[in-house]
Design a protein around this motif. Structure first.
Motif, PDB file in Angstrom:
ATOM      1  N   SER A 145       1.052  -1.050  -0.047  1.00 35.11           N
ATOM      2  CA  SER A 145       0.139   0.072   0.151  1.00 35.11           C
ATOM      3  C   SER A 145       0.938   1.271   0.031  1.00 35.11           C
ATOM      4  O   SER A 145       1.982   1.306   0.507  1.00 35.11           O
TER       5      SER A 145
ATOM      6  N   GLN B  40      -3.632  -1.802  -2.047  1.00 33.84           N
ATOM      7  CA  GLN B  40      -4.183  -0.632  -1.506  1.00 33.84           C
ATOM      8  C   GLN B  40      -3.661   0.654  -2.061  1.00 33.84           C
ATOM      9  O   GLN B  40      -2.399   0.577  -1.558  1.00 33.84           O
ATOM     10  N   THR B  41      -4.328   1.786  -2.538  1.00 34.94           N
ATOM     11  CA  THR B  41      -3.655   2.843  -2.581  1.00 34.94           C
ATOM     12  C   THR B  41      -4.320   4.143  -2.181  1.00 34.94           C
ATOM     13  O   THR B  41      -5.559   3.836  -1.946  1.00 34.94           O
TER      14      THR B  41
ATOM     15  N   VAL C  51      -6.396   7.487  -2.992  1.00 40.85           N
ATOM     16  CA  VAL C  51      -7.462   7.924  -4.152  1.00 40.85           C
ATOM     17  C   VAL C  51      -7.353   9.507  -4.104  1.00 40.85           C
ATOM     18  O   VAL C  51      -7.339  10.271  -3.283  1.00 40.85           O
TER      19      VAL C  51
ATOM     20  N   TYR D 295     -13.312   6.960  -5.982  1.00 33.12           N
ATOM     21  CA  TYR D 295     -12.561   5.373  -5.724  1.00 33.12           C
ATOM     22  C   TYR D 295     -12.951   4.477  -6.804  1.00 33.12           C
ATOM     23  O   TYR D 295     -11.961   3.910  -7.425  1.00 33.12           O
TER      24      TYR D 295
ATOM     25  N   HIS E 199     -10.863   5.292  -9.698  1.00 31.97           N
ATOM     26  CA  HIS E 199      -9.517   5.264  -9.720  1.00 31.97           C
ATOM     27  C   HIS E 199      -8.862   3.803  -9.598  1.00 31.97           C
ATOM     28  O   HIS E 199      -7.875   3.251 -10.241  1.00 31.97           O
ATOM     29  N   VAL E 200      -9.452   2.745  -9.003  1.00 36.97           N
ATOM     30  CA  VAL E 200      -8.900   1.493  -8.696  1.00 36.97           C
ATOM     31  C   VAL E 200      -8.578   0.601  -9.782  1.00 36.97           C
ATOM     32  O   VAL E 200      -7.645  -0.078  -9.921  1.00 36.97           O
TER      33      VAL E 200
ATOM     34  N   VAL F 238      -5.275   1.477 -11.299  1.00 33.20           N
ATOM     35  CA  VAL F 238      -4.322   0.810 -10.354  1.00 33.20           C
ATOM     36  C   VAL F 238      -3.891  -0.733 -10.573  1.00 33.20           C
ATOM     37  O   VAL F 238      -2.660  -1.139 -10.964  1.00 33.20           O
TER      38      VAL F 238
ATOM     39  N   HIS G 259      -7.694  -7.205  -2.998  1.00 29.70           N
ATOM     40  CA  HIS G 259      -8.200  -5.785  -2.686  1.00 29.70           C
ATOM     41  C   HIS G 259      -9.060  -5.752  -1.856  1.00 29.70           C
ATOM     42  O   HIS G 259     -10.026  -6.654  -1.737  1.00 29.70           O
TER      43      HIS G 259
ATOM     44  N   VAL H 111     -12.184  -3.855  -0.090  1.00 26.98           N
ATOM     45  CA  VAL H 111     -13.196  -2.801  -0.300  1.00 26.98           C
ATOM     46  C   VAL H 111     -13.642  -2.203   0.855  1.00 26.98           C
ATOM     47  O   VAL H 111     -13.913  -0.844   1.052  1.00 26.98           O
TER      48      VAL H 111
ATOM     49  N   LEU I 243     -17.676  -2.516  -9.474  1.00 24.95           N
ATOM     50  CA  LEU I 243     -16.371  -2.644  -9.304  1.00 24.95           C
ATOM     51  C   LEU I 243     -16.005  -4.120  -9.733  1.00 24.95           C
ATOM     52  O   LEU I 243     -14.569  -4.172 -10.376  1.00 24.95           O
TER      53      LEU I 243
END
Length: 402
Positions: free
Chosen positions: A124, A149-150, A152, A186, A189-190, A193, A209, A211, A223
Protein backbone atom coordinates in the motif's frame (compact mmCIF):
# COMPACT_ATOMS: atom_id res chain seq x y z
CA UNK A 1 -7.00 -31.85 35.21
CA UNK A 2 -8.83 -28.97 36.83
CA UNK A 3 -8.34 -25.27 36.09
CA UNK A 4 -7.01 -23.54 39.21
CA UNK A 5 -6.16 -20.09 37.87
CA UNK A 6 -7.30 -17.81 35.04
CA UNK A 7 -5.64 -14.46 34.40
CA UNK A 8 -6.81 -11.71 32.04
CA UNK A 9 -3.80 -9.73 30.83
CA UNK A 10 -4.21 -6.38 29.07
CA UNK A 11 -1.05 -4.97 27.51
CA UNK A 12 0.01 -2.48 24.86
CA UNK A 13 3.37 -3.41 23.30
CA UNK A 14 2.85 -1.28 20.19
CA UNK A 15 -0.93 -1.78 20.29
CA UNK A 16 -3.52 -3.13 22.73
CA UNK A 17 -3.99 -6.87 23.28
CA UNK A 18 -6.12 -8.90 25.67
CA UNK A 19 -4.84 -12.36 26.59
CA UNK A 20 -6.32 -15.08 28.79
CA UNK A 21 -3.89 -17.43 30.54
CA UNK A 22 -5.23 -20.61 32.16
CA UNK A 23 -3.33 -22.76 34.65
CA UNK A 24 -4.24 -26.34 35.61
CA UNK A 25 -3.64 -28.11 38.92
CA UNK A 26 -0.72 -29.91 37.23
CA UNK A 27 0.91 -26.59 36.34
CA UNK A 28 0.12 -26.78 32.61
CA UNK A 29 -0.66 -23.38 31.09
CA UNK A 30 -2.57 -22.32 28.00
CA UNK A 31 -3.08 -18.95 26.33
CA UNK A 32 -5.89 -17.50 24.23
CA UNK A 33 -6.33 -14.19 22.39
CA UNK A 34 -9.34 -12.05 23.37
CA UNK A 35 -8.47 -8.83 21.51
CA UNK A 36 -11.31 -6.80 19.98
CA UNK A 37 -9.80 -3.78 18.29
CA UNK A 38 -11.09 -0.55 19.82
CA UNK A 39 -13.28 -2.42 22.35
CA UNK A 40 -10.58 -4.34 24.23
CA UNK A 41 -11.72 -3.46 27.74
CA UNK A 42 -15.26 -4.68 27.06
CA UNK A 43 -13.93 -8.20 26.45
CA UNK A 44 -11.47 -7.98 29.34
CA UNK A 45 -14.35 -7.08 31.67
CA UNK A 46 -16.59 -9.82 30.27
CA UNK A 47 -13.86 -12.36 30.92
CA UNK A 48 -12.89 -11.09 34.37
CA UNK A 49 -16.38 -10.54 35.72
CA UNK A 50 -18.45 -13.24 34.03
CA UNK A 51 -16.25 -16.02 32.64
CA UNK A 52 -13.23 -16.50 34.90
CA UNK A 53 -15.37 -17.35 37.96
CA UNK A 54 -16.99 -20.13 35.93
CA UNK A 55 -13.68 -21.67 34.87
CA UNK A 56 -12.09 -22.35 38.24
CA UNK A 57 -12.50 -26.04 39.04
CA UNK A 58 -13.63 -27.05 35.54
CA UNK A 59 -11.98 -29.94 33.72
CA UNK A 60 -9.56 -28.43 31.19
CA UNK A 61 -9.89 -31.52 28.97
CA UNK A 62 -13.58 -30.88 28.22
CA UNK A 63 -13.14 -28.36 25.39
CA UNK A 64 -16.44 -28.91 23.58
CA UNK A 65 -18.49 -29.00 26.78
CA UNK A 66 -16.86 -25.78 28.00
CA UNK A 67 -17.59 -24.09 24.67
CA UNK A 68 -21.26 -25.07 24.86
CA UNK A 69 -21.42 -24.07 28.54
CA UNK A 70 -20.15 -20.56 27.83
CA UNK A 71 -22.25 -20.14 24.66
CA UNK A 72 -25.61 -21.65 25.65
CA UNK A 73 -25.27 -21.00 29.35
CA UNK A 74 -25.09 -17.22 28.98
CA UNK A 75 -28.49 -17.10 27.20
CA UNK A 76 -27.37 -13.90 25.39
CA UNK A 77 -25.61 -15.52 22.45
CA UNK A 78 -23.18 -14.39 19.78
CA UNK A 79 -21.82 -10.90 19.28
CA UNK A 80 -18.16 -9.85 19.12
CA UNK A 81 -17.61 -9.41 22.87
CA UNK A 82 -19.10 -12.74 23.90
CA UNK A 83 -17.51 -14.72 21.06
CA UNK A 84 -14.06 -13.17 21.57
CA UNK A 85 -14.22 -14.15 25.24
CA UNK A 86 -15.30 -17.70 24.39
CA UNK A 87 -12.52 -17.85 21.79
CA UNK A 88 -9.89 -17.01 24.38
CA UNK A 89 -11.02 -19.83 26.65
CA UNK A 90 -11.31 -22.31 23.79
CA UNK A 91 -7.89 -21.48 22.35
CA UNK A 92 -6.23 -21.73 25.75
CA UNK A 93 -7.81 -25.15 26.31
CA UNK A 94 -6.50 -26.40 22.95
CA UNK A 95 -3.06 -25.12 23.96
CA UNK A 96 -3.27 -27.11 27.19
CA UNK A 97 -4.51 -30.24 25.43
CA UNK A 98 -1.61 -30.12 22.99
CA UNK A 99 0.90 -29.75 25.79
CA UNK A 100 -0.61 -32.66 27.73
CA UNK A 101 -0.59 -34.81 24.58
CA UNK A 102 2.94 -33.73 23.70
CA UNK A 103 1.80 -32.69 20.22
CA UNK A 104 1.35 -29.46 18.26
CA UNK A 105 -2.33 -28.57 18.04
CA UNK A 106 -2.53 -29.22 14.28
CA UNK A 107 -1.77 -32.89 14.94
CA UNK A 108 -4.84 -33.05 17.18
CA UNK A 109 -6.88 -31.55 14.31
CA UNK A 110 -5.94 -34.35 11.92
CA UNK A 111 -2.40 -33.48 10.91
CA UNK A 112 -1.05 -31.63 7.89
CA UNK A 113 -3.04 -31.12 4.71
CA UNK A 114 -0.18 -29.08 3.18
CA UNK A 115 3.48 -28.29 3.73
CA UNK A 116 3.10 -24.59 4.42
CA UNK A 117 0.49 -21.84 4.82
CA UNK A 118 0.42 -19.42 1.89
CA UNK A 119 0.21 -15.85 3.15
CA UNK A 120 -0.31 -12.48 1.52
CA UNK A 121 1.39 -9.20 2.27
CA UNK A 122 0.06 -5.63 2.17
CA UNK A 123 1.38 -3.45 -0.64
CA UNK A 124 0.00 0.00 0.00
CA UNK A 125 1.05 3.57 -0.68
CA UNK A 126 -0.39 6.95 -1.58
CA UNK A 127 0.68 6.53 -5.21
CA UNK A 128 0.65 3.70 -7.72
CA UNK A 129 4.43 3.93 -8.08
CA UNK A 130 4.71 3.48 -4.34
CA UNK A 131 2.49 0.40 -4.47
CA UNK A 132 4.58 -1.11 -7.25
CA UNK A 133 7.72 -0.64 -5.16
CA UNK A 134 6.18 -2.26 -2.10
CA UNK A 135 4.76 -5.15 -4.11
CA UNK A 136 8.19 -5.74 -5.63
CA UNK A 137 9.64 -5.93 -2.13
CA UNK A 138 7.13 -8.61 -1.15
CA UNK A 139 7.92 -10.59 -4.30
CA UNK A 140 11.64 -10.44 -3.42
CA UNK A 141 10.79 -11.88 0.01
CA UNK A 142 9.04 -14.81 -1.64
CA UNK A 143 5.41 -13.83 -1.22
CA UNK A 144 3.04 -15.40 -3.72
CA UNK A 145 0.12 -13.11 -2.97
CA UNK A 146 -0.19 -9.35 -2.35
CA UNK A 147 -3.08 -7.15 -1.28
CA UNK A 148 -3.07 -3.83 -3.16
CA UNK A 149 -4.40 -0.59 -1.59
CA UNK A 150 -3.66 2.95 -2.79
CA UNK A 151 -4.56 6.49 -2.00
CA UNK A 152 -7.41 7.96 -4.04
CA UNK A 153 -6.86 11.31 -5.80
CA UNK A 154 -8.86 13.99 -4.03
CA UNK A 155 -9.10 12.06 -0.73
CA UNK A 156 -6.63 12.80 2.04
CA UNK A 157 -6.97 9.60 4.07
CA UNK A 158 -7.94 6.14 2.78
CA UNK A 159 -8.19 2.90 4.78
CA UNK A 160 -5.38 0.41 4.30
CA UNK A 161 -2.79 2.86 2.98
CA UNK A 162 0.47 2.58 4.88
CA UNK A 163 1.57 6.15 5.50
CA UNK A 164 5.13 5.45 6.61
CA UNK A 165 7.62 2.97 8.06
CA UNK A 166 6.65 0.51 10.78
CA UNK A 167 3.57 -1.64 11.33
CA UNK A 168 0.28 -0.37 9.86
CA UNK A 169 -2.26 0.31 12.61
CA UNK A 170 -5.43 2.33 11.90
CA UNK A 171 -6.44 2.69 15.58
CA UNK A 172 -5.11 5.92 16.99
CA UNK A 173 -6.41 8.60 19.35
CA UNK A 174 -8.88 7.85 22.13
CA UNK A 175 -11.56 9.73 20.17
CA UNK A 176 -12.00 8.48 16.58
CA UNK A 177 -10.47 10.57 13.83
CA UNK A 178 -12.69 11.36 10.85
CA UNK A 179 -11.96 10.98 7.14
CA UNK A 180 -13.85 11.98 3.99
CA UNK A 181 -14.93 9.36 1.50
CA UNK A 182 -16.07 9.50 -2.15
CA UNK A 183 -17.30 6.33 -3.83
CA UNK A 184 -17.24 8.01 -7.23
CA UNK A 185 -13.55 8.93 -6.97
CA UNK A 186 -12.70 5.46 -5.70
CA UNK A 187 -14.51 3.54 -8.46
CA UNK A 188 -12.88 5.73 -11.08
CA UNK A 189 -9.37 5.15 -9.69
CA UNK A 190 -9.04 1.49 -8.69
CA UNK A 191 -9.20 -0.28 -12.09
CA UNK A 192 -6.28 1.76 -13.42
CA UNK A 193 -4.24 0.80 -10.35
CA UNK A 194 -4.67 -2.91 -11.02
CA UNK A 195 -3.91 -2.45 -14.70
CA UNK A 196 -0.50 -1.09 -13.69
CA UNK A 197 0.14 -3.77 -11.09
CA UNK A 198 -0.80 -6.64 -13.40
CA UNK A 199 1.29 -5.18 -16.21
CA UNK A 200 4.28 -4.95 -13.85
CA UNK A 201 4.06 -8.40 -12.25
CA UNK A 202 2.42 -10.58 -14.86
CA UNK A 203 -0.37 -13.14 -14.53
CA UNK A 204 0.92 -15.40 -11.75
CA UNK A 205 1.14 -13.15 -8.68
CA UNK A 206 -2.08 -13.43 -6.67
CA UNK A 207 -3.65 -9.99 -6.29
CA UNK A 208 -6.23 -9.01 -3.68
CA UNK A 209 -8.10 -5.83 -2.79
CA UNK A 210 -10.05 -4.78 0.32
CA UNK A 211 -13.13 -2.62 -0.31
CA UNK A 212 -13.78 -2.49 3.47
CA UNK A 213 -17.59 -2.63 3.36
CA UNK A 214 -17.83 0.74 1.62
CA UNK A 215 -20.05 0.02 -1.38
CA UNK A 216 -23.67 -0.85 -2.03
CA UNK A 217 -24.21 -4.19 -3.79
CA UNK A 218 -24.71 -2.58 -7.23
CA UNK A 219 -21.59 -0.43 -6.75
CA UNK A 220 -19.66 -3.51 -5.71
CA UNK A 221 -20.92 -5.33 -8.80
CA UNK A 222 -19.63 -2.49 -10.97
CA UNK A 223 -16.23 -2.63 -9.27
CA UNK A 224 -15.98 -6.40 -9.59
CA UNK A 225 -16.82 -6.25 -13.29
CA UNK A 226 -14.25 -3.52 -13.91
CA UNK A 227 -11.56 -5.64 -12.19
CA UNK A 228 -12.27 -8.86 -14.12
CA UNK A 229 -9.49 -8.25 -16.71
CA UNK A 230 -6.91 -8.30 -13.89
CA UNK A 231 -7.92 -11.69 -12.45
CA UNK A 232 -8.01 -10.86 -8.75
CA UNK A 233 -7.85 -13.74 -6.31
CA UNK A 234 -10.48 -11.91 -4.32
CA UNK A 235 -12.35 -8.66 -3.76
CA UNK A 236 -12.73 -8.38 0.00
CA UNK A 237 -15.78 -7.12 1.93
CA UNK A 238 -17.33 -5.36 -1.07
CA UNK A 239 -20.48 -4.42 0.88
CA UNK A 240 -21.72 -4.69 4.47
CA UNK A 241 -22.77 -8.29 5.03
CA UNK A 242 -25.72 -7.67 7.34
CA UNK A 243 -27.86 -7.95 4.21
CA UNK A 244 -26.64 -11.30 2.93
CA UNK A 245 -29.17 -11.19 0.10
CA UNK A 246 -27.25 -8.24 -1.35
CA UNK A 247 -24.37 -10.52 -2.30
CA UNK A 248 -26.66 -12.29 -4.76
CA UNK A 249 -26.81 -9.08 -6.78
CA UNK A 250 -23.01 -8.79 -6.78
CA UNK A 251 -22.69 -12.42 -7.86
CA UNK A 252 -25.06 -11.93 -10.80
CA UNK A 253 -22.91 -9.19 -12.32
CA UNK A 254 -19.28 -10.23 -11.82
CA UNK A 255 -17.02 -13.26 -11.78
CA UNK A 256 -14.44 -11.55 -9.55
CA UNK A 257 -14.17 -13.83 -6.48
CA UNK A 258 -15.52 -12.45 -3.20
CA UNK A 259 -14.05 -12.74 0.30
CA UNK A 260 -15.99 -11.72 3.37
CA UNK A 261 -16.19 -12.25 7.10
CA UNK A 262 -13.46 -10.68 9.22
CA UNK A 263 -16.23 -9.17 11.39
CA UNK A 264 -18.23 -12.43 11.55
CA UNK A 265 -18.70 -14.05 14.96
CA UNK A 266 -20.46 -17.32 14.17
CA UNK A 267 -21.45 -19.84 11.55
CA UNK A 268 -24.86 -18.18 11.33
CA UNK A 269 -23.32 -14.93 10.09
CA UNK A 270 -22.24 -16.67 6.89
CA UNK A 271 -24.83 -19.45 6.58
CA UNK A 272 -26.66 -18.05 3.54
CA UNK A 273 -23.53 -16.60 1.93
CA UNK A 274 -21.89 -20.02 2.02
CA UNK A 275 -24.82 -22.36 1.36
CA UNK A 276 -25.95 -20.31 -1.65
CA UNK A 277 -22.36 -19.96 -2.89
CA UNK A 278 -22.49 -16.17 -2.87
CA UNK A 279 -18.87 -15.88 -1.65
CA UNK A 280 -15.64 -17.71 -2.37
CA UNK A 281 -13.61 -17.15 0.83
CA UNK A 282 -14.59 -16.84 4.50
CA UNK A 283 -12.28 -14.52 6.45
CA UNK A 284 -13.46 -15.23 10.00
CA UNK A 285 -10.79 -15.46 12.69
CA UNK A 286 -10.03 -17.65 15.67
CA UNK A 287 -10.45 -14.79 18.14
CA UNK A 288 -13.66 -13.24 16.80
CA UNK A 289 -15.44 -16.45 15.77
CA UNK A 290 -15.44 -18.44 18.98
CA UNK A 291 -12.02 -20.06 18.93
CA UNK A 292 -10.52 -23.06 17.18
CA UNK A 293 -13.58 -25.20 17.90
CA UNK A 294 -16.11 -22.93 16.22
CA UNK A 295 -13.92 -21.66 13.39
CA UNK A 296 -13.22 -25.28 12.41
CA UNK A 297 -16.99 -25.76 12.32
CA UNK A 298 -17.34 -22.78 9.97
CA UNK A 299 -14.61 -24.02 7.64
CA UNK A 300 -16.00 -27.57 7.57
CA UNK A 301 -19.39 -26.15 6.61
CA UNK A 302 -17.80 -23.95 3.94
CA UNK A 303 -15.99 -26.93 2.43
CA UNK A 304 -19.34 -28.49 1.49
CA UNK A 305 -19.94 -25.54 -0.87
CA UNK A 306 -16.48 -25.13 -2.41
CA UNK A 307 -15.80 -22.08 -0.22
CA UNK A 308 -12.27 -21.70 1.14
CA UNK A 309 -10.70 -20.06 4.15
CA UNK A 310 -9.00 -16.66 4.03
CA UNK A 311 -8.59 -15.74 7.68
CA UNK A 312 -8.04 -12.16 8.76
CA UNK A 313 -4.54 -11.68 10.16
CA UNK A 314 -3.88 -7.99 10.79
CA UNK A 315 -1.80 -6.75 13.71
CA UNK A 316 -4.92 -6.19 15.84
CA UNK A 317 -4.77 -9.96 16.40
CA UNK A 318 -1.99 -11.03 18.71
CA UNK A 319 0.66 -13.66 17.93
CA UNK A 320 -1.48 -16.01 20.05
CA UNK A 321 -4.30 -15.74 17.51
CA UNK A 322 -1.95 -16.07 14.54
CA UNK A 323 -0.35 -19.16 16.05
CA UNK A 324 -3.79 -20.73 16.52
CA UNK A 325 -4.84 -19.79 12.98
CA UNK A 326 -1.80 -21.53 11.51
CA UNK A 327 -2.68 -24.81 13.20
CA UNK A 328 -6.12 -24.63 11.56
CA UNK A 329 -4.73 -23.43 8.22
CA UNK A 330 -2.28 -26.31 7.91
CA UNK A 331 -4.89 -28.94 8.74
CA UNK A 332 -8.14 -28.05 6.95
CA UNK A 333 -8.72 -29.35 3.40
CA UNK A 334 -10.26 -26.14 2.05
CA UNK A 335 -7.55 -23.63 2.99
CA UNK A 336 -7.29 -20.62 0.69
CA UNK A 337 -4.99 -17.87 2.01
CA UNK A 338 -3.86 -16.43 5.33
CA UNK A 339 -3.41 -12.71 5.85
CA UNK A 340 -0.04 -11.92 7.43
CA UNK A 341 1.12 -8.60 8.83
CA UNK A 342 4.29 -9.06 10.90
CA UNK A 343 3.98 -7.62 14.38
CA UNK A 344 6.20 -4.94 15.82
CA UNK A 345 9.40 -6.22 17.39
CA UNK A 346 8.21 -5.29 20.87
CA UNK A 347 4.99 -7.29 20.33
CA UNK A 348 7.01 -10.37 19.41
CA UNK A 349 9.07 -9.92 22.56
CA UNK A 350 5.97 -9.90 24.76
CA UNK A 351 4.52 -12.90 22.88
CA UNK A 352 7.46 -15.29 22.24
CA UNK A 353 6.54 -17.84 19.58
CA UNK A 354 8.05 -20.45 17.28
CA UNK A 355 5.93 -20.17 14.15
CA UNK A 356 8.10 -18.96 11.27
CA UNK A 357 7.95 -17.38 7.81
CA UNK A 358 9.94 -18.71 4.86
CA UNK A 359 9.55 -18.13 1.10
CA UNK A 360 5.95 -16.99 1.14
CA UNK A 361 4.76 -19.57 3.66
CA UNK A 362 4.09 -19.47 7.37
CA UNK A 363 4.82 -22.65 9.28
CA UNK A 364 3.09 -23.47 12.58
CA UNK A 365 5.11 -24.38 15.63
CA UNK A 366 6.18 -27.99 16.11
CA UNK A 367 6.19 -27.57 19.89
CA UNK A 368 3.43 -29.17 21.98
CA UNK A 369 0.36 -26.91 22.07
CA UNK A 370 0.22 -23.67 20.10
CA UNK A 371 3.90 -22.78 20.41
CA UNK A 372 3.29 -19.28 21.76
CA UNK A 373 3.22 -17.70 25.22
CA UNK A 374 3.02 -14.31 26.94
CA UNK A 375 5.82 -12.85 29.02
CA UNK A 376 3.69 -11.47 31.84
CA UNK A 377 6.48 -9.49 33.46
CA UNK A 378 7.33 -7.76 30.19
CA UNK A 379 3.65 -7.27 29.33
CA UNK A 380 3.18 -5.36 32.59
CA UNK A 381 5.61 -2.71 31.36
CA UNK A 382 3.20 -1.72 28.58
CA UNK A 383 -0.09 -0.49 30.07
CA UNK A 384 -3.29 -0.13 28.08
CA UNK A 385 -3.65 3.01 25.93
CA UNK A 386 -7.08 4.06 24.62
CA UNK A 387 -7.07 3.82 20.82
CA UNK A 388 -10.15 4.06 18.59
CA UNK A 389 -10.65 3.14 14.96
CA UNK A 390 -11.45 6.02 12.57
CA UNK A 391 -14.84 6.89 11.11
CA UNK A 392 -15.78 7.99 7.58
CA UNK A 393 -18.08 10.69 6.31
CA UNK A 394 -19.18 11.43 2.77
CA UNK A 395 -18.31 14.78 1.27
CA UNK A 396 -21.67 16.17 2.43
CA UNK A 397 -21.01 15.04 6.02
CA UNK A 398 -23.12 11.85 6.07
CA UNK A 399 -21.62 9.12 8.24
CA UNK A 400 -20.46 6.22 6.05
CA UNK A 401 -18.96 2.77 6.60
CA UNK A 402 -15.28 3.06 7.44
Amino acid sequence: MRIVDARVIVTCPGRNFVTLKLVTEDGVTGVGDATLNGRELAVASYLSEHVVPLLIGRDAARIEDTWQYLYKGAYWRRGPVTMSAIAAVDTALWDIKGKVAGLPVYQLLGGRSREGVTVYGHASADTVDGVLARAADFVRQGYRAVRVQTGVPGLSDVYGVHAGPGVYEPAGAAVPTEAVWSTERYLDHVPAVFARVREEFGPHLKLLHDVHHRLTPIEAARLGKSLEPYALTWMEDPAPAELQEGFRLIRRHTTTPIAVGEVFNSIWDCQRLVSEQLVDYVRATVVHAGGITHLRRIFDFAALYHVRSGSHGATDLSPVCLAAALHLDISIPNFGLQEYMPHAEVTDEVFPHTYRFAEGYLHPSEEPGLGVDIDEELAARYPYKPAALPVNRLEDGTLHSW
